[in-house]
Design an enzyme around this catalytic site. Sequence first.
Site, PDB file in Angstrom:
ATOM      1  N   MET A 144      14.836 -51.156 -50.931  1.00  0.00           N
ATOM      2  CA  MET A 144      13.598 -51.439 -50.184  1.00  0.00           C
ATOM      3  C   MET A 144      13.605 -50.844 -48.785  1.00  0.00           C
ATOM      4  O   MET A 144      13.098 -51.436 -47.863  1.00  0.00           O
ATOM      5  CB  MET A 144      13.380 -52.961 -50.087  1.00  0.00           C
ATOM      6  CG  MET A 144      13.369 -53.675 -51.413  1.00  0.00           C
ATOM      7  SD  MET A 144      13.251 -55.467 -51.242  1.00  0.00           S
ATOM      8  CE  MET A 144      14.840 -55.837 -50.469  1.00  0.00           C
ATOM      9  N   ASP A 201       6.321 -60.473 -61.244  1.00  0.00           N
ATOM     10  CA  ASP A 201       6.153 -59.572 -60.108  1.00  0.00           C
ATOM     11  C   ASP A 201       5.609 -58.217 -60.549  1.00  0.00           C
ATOM     12  O   ASP A 201       5.615 -57.871 -61.733  1.00  0.00           O
ATOM     13  CB  ASP A 201       7.492 -59.351 -59.402  1.00  0.00           C
ATOM     14  CG  ASP A 201       7.871 -60.511 -58.491  1.00  0.00           C
ATOM     15  OD1 ASP A 201       6.978 -61.318 -58.184  1.00  0.00           O
ATOM     16  OD2 ASP A 201       9.041 -60.602 -58.100  1.00  0.00           O
ATOM     17  N   LYS A 248       3.919 -58.020 -55.865  1.00  0.00           N
ATOM     18  CA  LYS A 248       3.956 -57.618 -54.463  1.00  0.00           C
ATOM     19  C   LYS A 248       3.909 -56.102 -54.349  1.00  0.00           C
ATOM     20  O   LYS A 248       4.513 -55.383 -55.116  1.00  0.00           O
ATOM     21  CB  LYS A 248       5.228 -58.135 -53.797  1.00  0.00           C
ATOM     22  CG  LYS A 248       5.338 -59.666 -53.794  1.00  0.00           C
ATOM     23  CD  LYS A 248       6.669 -60.089 -53.222  1.00  0.00           C
ATOM     24  CE  LYS A 248       6.809 -61.609 -53.243  1.00  0.00           C
ATOM     25  NZ  LYS A 248       8.116 -62.035 -52.722  1.00  0.00           N
TER      26      LYS A 248
END
Length: 580
Positions: free
Chosen positions: A209, A37, A59
């Site tokens: 997040m 990632d 991402k």
Amino acid sequence: MKNFGKVYLIGAGPGDPGLFTLKGKSILERADVVVYDRLVSPAILSFCNASAEMVDVGKMPTHHKVKQSEINKLLVKFAQEKPGAVIARLKGGDPFVFGRGGEEALELIDAGVEFEVVPGITSAISVPAYAGIPVSHRGIATSFHIVTGHEKQEMQTCHSELYETKNFSSQVELCPLGRSTKGGVEESSISGLDFPALAKCPGTLIFLMGISNMEMISRRLIECGKDPKTPLAFIEKGTTPYQRTVMCTLETAGETILRENVTAPAITIMGGVVELGNTLAWRKNLPLSGKRLVVTRAAKQAGGIASRLTALGAEVIETPMIETRGVEPRVGSLDGTAADFADLSNFDVLAFTSTNGVDSFFELLFRAGLDIRSLAGKKIASVGKITEKKLLERGIRCDYVPEDHTGEGLGKLLASKCLSETQCACHSELYETKNFSSQVELCPLGRSTQCEVEESRILLLQGNLADDTILKLLPKATRWVVYETLPVATLPDWKREAVAGADAVVFASSSAVENFMNALKLPQSTEGAASNLSAQRPHLAFSIGRLTSATAKKYDFEVVESEETSMDSLVKKITEYYAV
């Protein structure tokens, strides 16, 4: 399970490679495929098997390079197509803490693929700790709660038109799933949160997040009764050299994000423990905090300086520019400098010009059926302090170490200890008796007889790429090639990106500079033109010595040179430079 490859769901931790688990590192070192990632540190990617297939599925906020559903299928595909292979799925933080590792595991089970979970240190706890904020503290918080500030992307797809118009209140009927769109995209994307319960929670709240939704989250918590003055901290890029902490209160969260330009990746922590960060913050005091340094030493040698720079707060990208390998006894390089240990007794002085030479020589010595006793009575010379230290680790003290830690310096030092042909002619009797000090007057040429060795009995232990600097000073010496040096041809894309974002490069040899610049070059066909090197690498270089500095300057580096040719001096110079 069928004869498939095995998938390891590995948590890479929050960013600091020192927080990566030993088990995870062991798997990366033997992995055939690594699917990683965006948030995985380049320093952790350096642990990967050099021959592994590296697959970037990173991402970005609001933009997925590879969709999660495609990643799931990709893992299954690799396992099915590579029987017996080790497939490492490397994820930031912990795979099962809002990392969607469970979704990947379910897909693997459905496909009959064997898998294993390797937990990682979650950012929810480690990042606050690196900012000096304990998630629990007696008398302040007896519990902590980890909350996602952003739910599954699928929950937002049904509101695409509403997100574009931002006109939510009048278009509730547009939601095909019947969800309320009041409050905007943020409320729909975290619709599962129990705000009344969170508002009443006396412990620490940690949101992952959630930066893009934090203004709404803060407003909803206040509406549900949470104290607007609750201390709050945003911690960006936690545990990396670029970590930043921004403090405010619950009621000023939204305006603080805009004013301070708080961006992902960042976590939000709220509660009384936040105020302890004013006192307990420790990482910001590290002298190299916020710096990314590229270390170009060979992999076997980089560990010492890399660990020291990391301990001082730097992010170190180990980028060895050479690979070394031993040679077979009696098999030398093209110039015929073979290592024949049957001739070892013919030499009085062994001269080592690198740490690689030390390791390779002793490996060959043992493979030849000999050991350290074969060196009894011989004098040992080292090119500098680093090689001297390597010999000391093997229980050998050096007799000769030049003040100028270069090949030229070593050659001059040994030449000054040697007997010349004219001296041999006038001192034959002295050389036989080895009693020089009492018979100086016997020299008809008036020369000092404090000579220690014959030039022809000096053995130079070097690599195949060593130049002739020492041999020109000692033409009667013998040279053995005890290891081969192979330059690194190119850099993988992930490392090239890491190098491009670095603050400086650390060079310990001229060859490292040359190989570094060559490895940065891209094929002429790339983007229709040759690579623009100046746009791909830092322009500041830390150098261990004058020869290395001269080579770096040739490539327009701004060079900072250590006072001595030692790693201690080099680390000190780097620290002093950034302390100014």
